[in-house]
Design an enzyme around this catalytic site. Structure first.
Site, mmCIF file in Angstrom:
data_model
loop_
_atom_site.group_PDB
_atom_site.id
_atom_site.type_symbol
_atom_site.label_atom_id
_atom_site.label_comp_id
_atom_site.label_asym_id
_atom_site.label_seq_id
_atom_site.Cartn_x
_atom_site.Cartn_y
_atom_site.Cartn_z
ATOM 1 N N CYS A 34 25.242 50.125 46.988
ATOM 2 C CA CYS A 34 23.842 49.740 47.445
ATOM 3 C C CYS A 34 23.169 50.855 47.880
ATOM 4 C CB CYS A 34 23.927 48.724 48.555
ATOM 5 S SG CYS A 34 22.503 47.981 48.913
ATOM 6 N N HIS A 54 26.887 44.538 45.687
ATOM 7 C CA HIS A 54 28.003 44.764 46.480
ATOM 8 C C HIS A 54 29.516 44.323 46.038
ATOM 9 C CE1 HIS A 54 25.963 45.744 50.288
ATOM 10 N NE2 HIS A 54 24.860 45.219 49.735
ATOM 11 N N GLU A 67 32.149 44.622 47.138
ATOM 12 C CA GLU A 67 33.286 44.290 48.036
ATOM 13 C C GLU A 67 33.154 42.593 48.395
ATOM 14 O OE1 GLU A 67 30.510 46.077 48.318
ATOM 15 O OE2 GLU A 67 29.562 45.909 50.541
#
Ligand code: XMP
Length: 507
Positions: A79, A167, A169
Site C-alpha cells: 500500500c 493488503h 496481510e
C-alpha cells in the site's frame, strides 16, 4: 543465526498484522520504525514496507531512502510502502477517482512472476487507500491489476523489488498468505525454522548468558504472560529466580490459593504474599477509578519491593512484557494506544536491570511457548484479568463485603462458561457490581438489593471488542443461579456494548 524479516513501520493499523502473518510462516520478524532500519545486521533476509495513514504527497508523510536497500535485499512495499517507492523514484501517485476501499478482484496477473506464483486471476484482494499509482517509474512494470486500479502490483525490472497496492496481510485478501509466502519463503528464502521450540532453545541459551549467576525477581499476576516468563526463566536459571505473587484482596474467588498451587506444581520458587488488609484499608472510601488504580499500583510496588529486599543480591527484575505492550513506545505516529502499566515505576524504584524475555512475542505465541514448556491448559488459556482486579469492577467504593459478593457472582458466571464449553470462545468475561439497588420480590418478601452486569466480549487484541453473543438460555441459567445463590443480588443485566465506543472494563 536467527534469520529475520524486517518490517518498516510507516504507521499503518495493520503493521502488526503483517508481523503476525510472517510469523505464521514460521519466520522470525521484527517491526521497526520506518527510519530505523538495522543497517549492518546480517541476519536480515528481506524487508517489508508497511502502509501508512498518510498520502505520499503529504508534507508530513514518512519517507525513507529505499535506494539504501535496493540491490542488497529483497523488498516488498505494501500500500503506502508501494506508493512511496514508486513516487520517490519518479512515478505518479494520485487520489483515486473512485476510491477503492474494501473488496476488489484481480483482473490480470503476471502468472510467472515469483511474487504472484499460484495467485489466480479473480482473486479477491482488500484495498484500503484512497490513493493509487497512476504512473510507474521508468524500469518498473505492473504485474497485476483490478478493474479500478491498473497498478495493483508492480516489480522493478530485473530487481528484487515489488509493490502491492492491496493488503495481503488482511484476512479478506484471499491470496494474501500466498503472496506473503511467495515473498518470504520463495523470494527471501526463509528456512521457516521459527517455532515455539526454537524460541525456547535460543531464549534459554541467551538468558543463561545474560544473567550468569545473578539473582532475578519476577512479579507473578496469575496471568499467562508473567507465568510463561517465569517458567522460561526457571528453565534457564532455576533457583536464582524468585517469583513474588501478591494478593491484593481483589482477585477472583479462590484464585490466590489455586494459582499459587499451580505455580508450585510447576516447580517455581514462589513467595505468596497476602497483603489484602493493607489494600482494603488504603482503598476505604475511594470512589474515583483512577485513584483506585493508583493506590493499587503503588501498594503493589511497596509490597513487592519489601519482599524483594528480603532476598540477597538481586540484580534483575523480570517482567512478562509482551510485544503489544511495547508498541506504544515503538509507535511512530503518536497515536497513543491505551496500555495499562500496573507496575510502571517498579524498575526505577528498585534500581534493578530489566529482563523481558517475551518482549518480541504476540499473545498467541506466548501461549504456544507456554504449551511447549508443558504448562497446563487452564493456565495458558486463562482470560486476561486487569491488574487492579475486581476493584475496577466494583463501581464506587470498595469493601471486603462487596468483593465477596462479586467473587461469588463472578465465580458462577465463569464456571457456567466453562461448563457450557463457552469459556474458550470468549476473549474475557466477568461480572460488574453496580452501585444501584432495585426492588425485587423473593417468596413473599420485598427485596431492595444490588444489580450486577455480566460482561463477556470477543476480541483478538483487546484494542477492539464486541459483546459476546451468548445464548439466551445460558444467560438465563446464569442469571437464575446468581440471584438464587448470591445474597444481596436480585437483578442481573447483560452488557451489550462494543469497544469502541465503550471499553471492556467499566472503570
Ligand atoms: P479496556 O477496559 O481498556 O481494557 O477496554 C482492555 C484490556 O485491558 C485490561 N485492563 C487492564 N489490565 N491493568 C491491567 O493490567 C489495568 O488497569 C487494566 N484496565 C483494563 C482489560 O481487562 C482488558 O483485557
Amino acid at each position: 543465526m536467527q534469520e529475520k524479516i524486517i518490517i518498516l513501520d510507516f504507521g499503518s493499523q495493520t503493521t502488526q498484522l503483517i508481523g503476525r502473518r510472517v510469523r505464521e510462516l514460521n519466520t522470525y520478524c521484527e517491526i521497526v520504525p520506518y527510519n530505523k532500519f538495522p543497517y549492518g545486521d546480517e541476519s536480515v533476509i528481506g524487508v517489508i514496507l508497511s502502509g501508512s495513514p498518510f498520502s505520499v504527497y503529504d508534507d508530513k508523510a514518512f519517507k525513507m531512502d529505499i535506494n539504501t536497500l535496493r540491490g542488497k535485499l529483497p523488498i516488498l512495499g505494501i500500500c503506502y510502502g508501494a506508493q512511496m517507492m514508486a513516487y520517490e523514484n519518479g512515478g505518479k501517485v494520485e487520489g483515486a477517482p473512485s476510491r477503492e476501499y474494501g473488496r476488489a478482484h484481480l483482473t490480470t496477473v503476471e502468472e510467472n512472476n515469483p511474487l504472484l506464483h499460484n495467485v489466480p486471476v479473480g482473486s479477491q484482494v482488500w484495498m484500503s487507500h484512497g490513493d493509487t499509482i497512476t504512473a510507474l517509474p521508468e524500469g518498473f512494470h505492473h504485474i497485476a491489476s483490478t478493474n479500478e486500479v491498473p497498478v495493483a502490483a508492480y516489480q522493478a525490472e530485473g530487481e528484487q523489488l515489488w509493490g502491492v497496492q492491496f493488503h495481503p496481510e488482511v484476512f479478506h485478501s484471499e491470496c494474501g498468505m500466498q503472496v506473503l509466502s511467495n515473498f518470504v519463503v520463495g523470494i527471501c528464502g526463509s528456512r521457516q525454522d521459527w517455532s515455539a521450540a526454537s524460541f525456547i532453545e535460543t531464549t534459554v541459551a541467551s538468558l543463561r548468558e545474560q544473567l550468569g549467576n545473578d539473582k532475578v525477581v519476577l512479579g507473578l499476576s496469575g496471568g499467562v504472560d508473567s507465568s510463561v516468563a517465569a517458567v522460561l526463566l526457571n528453565k534457564a536459571i532455576g533457583k536464582n529466580l524468585t517469583c513474588i505473587f501478591v494478593d491484593h484482596g481483589m482477585l477472583r474467588k479462590d484464585e490466590f490459593r489455586n494459582v499459587l498451587h499451580d505455580y508450585e506444581c510447576l516447580g517455581l520458587n514462589v513467595i505468596g504474599v497476602d497483603a489484602s488488609a493493607k489494600f482494603f484499608s488504603e482503598l476505604a472510601g475511594v470512589t474515583d477509578p483512577e485513584r483506585k488504580r493508583k493506590i493499587i499500583g503503588k501498594g503493589f510496588i511497596d509490597v513487592f519491593d519489601e519482599e524483594a529486599h528480603k532476598i540477597q543480591d538481586v540484580k534483575w527484575l523480570a517482567q512478562g512484557t509482551i510485544y503489544p505492550d511495547c508498541i506504544e513506545s515503538l509507535s511512530i505516529t503518536g497515536t497513543t494506544i491505551k496500555s495499562h502499566h500496573n507496575v510502571g515505576g517498579l524498575p526505577e524504584k528498585m534500581n534493578l536491570k530489566l529482563c523481558e524475555p517475551l518482549r518480541l512475542l504476540f499473545k498467541d505465541e506466548v501461549r504456544a511457548v507456554g504449551r511447549e514448556l508443558g504448562m497446563p491448559e487452564h493456565l495458558i488459556k486463562r482470560h486476561p484479568f486487569p491488574g487492579p482486579g475486581l476493584a475496577v469492577r466494583i463501581l464506587g467504593d470498595i469493601t471486603p463485603e462487596k468483593v465477596a459478593v462479586l467473587q461469588e457472582a463472578d465465580h458462577i458466571f465463569i464456571q457456567g462458561l466453562r461448563d457450557a464449553g463457552l469459556y474458550d470462545k470468549v476473549w474475557q468475561a466477568g461480572v460488574i457490581l453496580l452501585p444501584v439497588q432495585s426492588v425485587g420480590v423473593m417468596g413473599d418478601e420485598r427485596t431492595y438489593e444490588r444489580a450486577v452486569a455480566l460482561r463477556a466480549v470477543t476480541s483478538t487484541d483487546a484494542m477492539t471488542a464486541d459483546w459476546a453473543h451468548l445464548p439466551y438460555e445460558f444467560l438465563g441459567k446464569v442469571s437464575n443461579e446468581i440471584i438464587n445463590k448470591v445474597r444481596g443480588v436480585n437483578r442481573v443485566t447483560y452488557d451489550i456494548s462494543s469497544k469502541p465506543p465503550s471499553t471492556i472494563e467499566w472503570e
